[in-house]
Design a protein around this motif. Sequence first.
Motif, PDB file in Angstrom:
ATOM      1  N   PHE A   1       0.382   1.710  10.008  1.00  0.00           N
ATOM      2  CA  PHE A   1      -0.624   2.075  10.945  1.00  0.00           C
ATOM      3  C   PHE A   1      -0.884   3.619  10.714  1.00  0.00           C
ATOM      4  N   ALA A   2       0.053   4.068  10.562  1.00  0.00           N
ATOM      5  CA  ALA A   2      -0.258   5.407  10.358  1.00  0.00           C
ATOM      6  C   ALA A   2      -0.978   6.193   9.010  1.00  0.00           C
ATOM      7  N   ILE A   3      -0.498   5.153   7.998  1.00  0.00           N
ATOM      8  CA  ILE A   3      -1.177   5.432   6.796  1.00  0.00           C
ATOM      9  C   ILE A   3      -2.830   5.076   6.906  1.00  0.00           C
ATOM     10  N   ILE A   4      -3.016   3.885   7.761  1.00  0.00           N
ATOM     11  CA  ILE A   4      -4.470   3.394   7.701  1.00  0.00           C
ATOM     12  C   ILE A   4      -5.200   4.868   8.706  1.00  0.00           C
ATOM     13  N   ILE A   5      -4.598   4.898   9.609  1.00  0.00           N
ATOM     14  CA  ILE A   5      -5.489   5.786  10.587  1.00  0.00           C
ATOM     15  C   ILE A   5      -5.510   7.228   9.899  1.00  0.00           C
ATOM     16  N   VAL A   6      -4.688   7.744   9.350  1.00  0.00           N
ATOM     17  CA  VAL A   6      -4.970   9.126   8.823  1.00  0.00           C
ATOM     18  C   VAL A   6      -5.604   9.215   7.544  1.00  0.00           C
ATOM     19  N   LEU A   7      -5.503   8.075   6.941  1.00  0.00           N
ATOM     20  CA  LEU A   7      -6.291   7.769   5.348  1.00  0.00           C
ATOM     21  C   LEU A   7      -7.828   7.598   5.595  1.00  0.00           C
ATOM     22  N   GLY A   8      -7.882   6.780   6.736  1.00  0.00           N
ATOM     23  CA  GLY A   8      -9.295   6.252   7.357  1.00  0.00           C
ATOM     24  C   GLY A   8     -10.038   7.603   7.937  1.00  0.00           C
ATOM     25  N   PHE A   9      -9.328   8.473   8.856  1.00  0.00           N
ATOM     26  CA  PHE A   9     -10.077   9.554   9.358  1.00  0.00           C
ATOM     27  C   PHE A   9     -10.248  10.676   8.546  1.00  0.00           C
TER      28      PHE A   9
ATOM     29  N   THR B   1       9.637 -16.027   8.990  1.00  0.00           N
ATOM     30  CA  THR B   1       9.715 -17.100   7.812  1.00  0.00           C
ATOM     31  C   THR B   1      11.310 -17.120   7.531  1.00  0.00           C
ATOM     32  N   ARG B   2      11.472 -17.690   6.187  1.00  0.00           N
ATOM     33  CA  ARG B   2      12.939 -17.722   5.834  1.00  0.00           C
ATOM     34  C   ARG B   2      13.433 -16.576   5.275  1.00  0.00           C
ATOM     35  N   GLY B   3      12.678 -15.545   5.131  1.00  0.00           N
ATOM     36  CA  GLY B   3      12.913 -14.139   4.762  1.00  0.00           C
ATOM     37  C   GLY B   3      13.318 -14.153   3.346  1.00  0.00           C
ATOM     38  N   ASP B   4      12.896 -14.765   2.312  1.00  0.00           N
ATOM     39  CA  ASP B   4      13.121 -14.608   0.870  1.00  0.00           C
ATOM     40  C   ASP B   4      12.085 -14.088   0.370  1.00  0.00           C
ATOM     41  N   PHE B   5      11.137 -13.578   0.953  1.00  0.00           N
ATOM     42  CA  PHE B   5      10.084 -13.223   0.010  1.00  0.00           C
ATOM     43  C   PHE B   5      10.116 -11.694  -0.218  1.00  0.00           C
ATOM     44  N   ALA B   6       9.684 -11.595  -1.770  1.00  0.00           N
ATOM     45  CA  ALA B   6      10.077 -10.215  -2.166  1.00  0.00           C
ATOM     46  C   ALA B   6       9.046  -9.488  -2.099  1.00  0.00           C
ATOM     47  N   PHE B   7       8.892  -8.217  -1.239  1.00  0.00           N
ATOM     48  CA  PHE B   7       7.854  -7.362  -1.354  1.00  0.00           C
ATOM     49  C   PHE B   7       7.741  -6.490  -2.503  1.00  0.00           C
ATOM     50  N   PRO B   8       6.720  -5.591  -2.465  1.00  0.00           N
ATOM     51  CA  PRO B   8       6.924  -4.658  -3.736  1.00  0.00           C
ATOM     52  C   PRO B   8       7.787  -3.827  -3.890  1.00  0.00           C
ATOM     53  N   PRO B   9       8.591  -3.571  -5.151  1.00  0.00           N
ATOM     54  CA  PRO B   9       9.673  -2.430  -5.207  1.00  0.00           C
ATOM     55  C   PRO B   9       9.586  -1.223  -4.605  1.00  0.00           C
ATOM     56  N   HIS B  10      10.613  -0.869  -3.937  1.00  0.00           N
ATOM     57  CA  HIS B  10      10.572   0.765  -3.620  1.00  0.00           C
ATOM     58  C   HIS B  10       9.299   0.674  -2.324  1.00  0.00           C
ATOM     59  N   LEU B  11       9.397  -0.429  -1.475  1.00  0.00           N
ATOM     60  CA  LEU B  11       8.174  -0.229  -0.654  1.00  0.00           C
ATOM     61  C   LEU B  11       8.217   0.715   0.034  1.00  0.00           C
ATOM     62  N   TYR B  12       9.286   1.117   0.772  1.00  0.00           N
ATOM     63  CA  TYR B  12       9.354   2.444   1.755  1.00  0.00           C
ATOM     64  C   TYR B  12       9.090   3.669   1.048  1.00  0.00           C
TER      65      TYR B  12
ATOM     66  N   ILE C   1       5.101   8.014   0.072  1.00  0.00           N
ATOM     67  CA  ILE C   1       3.964   8.681  -0.908  1.00  0.00           C
ATOM     68  C   ILE C   1       2.674   8.612  -0.454  1.00  0.00           C
ATOM     69  N   SER C   2       2.450   7.192   0.095  1.00  0.00           N
ATOM     70  CA  SER C   2       1.141   6.659   0.409  1.00  0.00           C
ATOM     71  C   SER C   2       0.782   7.622   1.425  1.00  0.00           C
ATOM     72  N   LEU C   3       1.676   7.914   2.618  1.00  0.00           N
ATOM     73  CA  LEU C   3       1.422   8.588   3.877  1.00  0.00           C
ATOM     74  C   LEU C   3       1.258  10.049   3.474  1.00  0.00           C
ATOM     75  N   ALA C   4       2.109  10.551   2.461  1.00  0.00           N
ATOM     76  CA  ALA C   4       1.838  11.925   2.133  1.00  0.00           C
ATOM     77  C   ALA C   4       0.299  12.147   1.661  1.00  0.00           C
ATOM     78  N   VAL C   5      -0.125  11.256   0.881  1.00  0.00           N
ATOM     79  CA  VAL C   5      -1.470  11.094  -0.004  1.00  0.00           C
ATOM     80  C   VAL C   5      -2.461  11.115   1.130  1.00  0.00           C
ATOM     81  N   SER C   6      -2.476  10.275   2.324  1.00  0.00           N
ATOM     82  CA  SER C   6      -3.261  10.208   3.292  1.00  0.00           C
ATOM     83  C   SER C   6      -3.524  11.438   4.002  1.00  0.00           C
ATOM     84  N   VAL C   7      -2.206  12.129   4.270  1.00  0.00           N
ATOM     85  CA  VAL C   7      -2.226  13.530   4.946  1.00  0.00           C
ATOM     86  C   VAL C   7      -3.180  14.485   4.079  1.00  0.00           C
TER      87      VAL C   7
END
Length: 289
Positions: free
Chosen positions: A165-173, A246-257, A262-268
């Motif tokens: 949510f923080a990424i979205i609101i800071v980048l959108g603003f 879910t079953r919990g076996d879905f693989a999110f993009p690597p190094h998500l956090y 970086i995305s939050l820093a770019v948004s700022v």
Amino acid sequence: MTLAPVRADEGLRAPGGDGGLRRTFREKYLLRLLVRRELRARYKGSLLGLGWSYVRPAVHFAVYFYVIGVFLGMDDRVEDFPVYLFAGMVLINLFTETLHSATRSVTGNAALVRKVFLPRELFPTASVLVSLVHFLPGMMILLGGAVASGWRPSPVELGAAVYGFAIIIVLGFGLGLLCAAVNVFFRDLEQVVDISMIVITWSVPMIYPWTHVRTHAPGWVLDLYLANPLVSAVSLFQRAFWLPGTRGDFAFPPHLYAHAGISLAVSVLVFIAGHAAFSRMQARFAQEM
């Protein structure tokens, strides 16, 4: 008879010299008036009023679910696809509405800008707050669907949701401030923003999993895709509300956090640049309108 010199009142300040955003949040009464005015204008003559904030995301979701999920078979490929879809949709709708309404916020209040001095940042700030008002019904629908699918809140999930949510609101603003200022001088920007809404919807793992990009696109396209801050934000929201049911076996993009940081820093940085551009250009708003 000699008149005594008049001493300058040290309490007086030049208009606009008090810091736009700082003063904006001190002018809570004006901010409430603008938010109320925008909501009343949008729903004037409407029977449902704010009820359309529930109808709109529900219809939007139903169209995508039946076309993408049922007709094109994504419901069979992604476990609990309705929650997966809506977790991304509610966040992207917040971003697109924030950008769309903030871009038009200054030009849409041209009469006030020309006649009354007040912090110009009030207009895009009010647009962001109106977007948040519309975000709440969708969020309630998402929570209901997630709970029905077995979701139970935990610090990890809640932290991921706040992060996204923080990424979205800071980048959108930040983008909203920039676009609001530029739109005063180049009205074609409104059309560019409208067209970008189509691109944004398909540029995040909302309708499809990110693994489709990994499978069907070259490596450089995948790198560019994962560098998009919106991808990190949507993935975090899905991590928060979809994965626990879910079953919990879905693989999110690597190094998500790490990517999210970086995305939050770019948004700022985008926010700082957008605010600086707005502050620099606002002196000419009245004469341009």
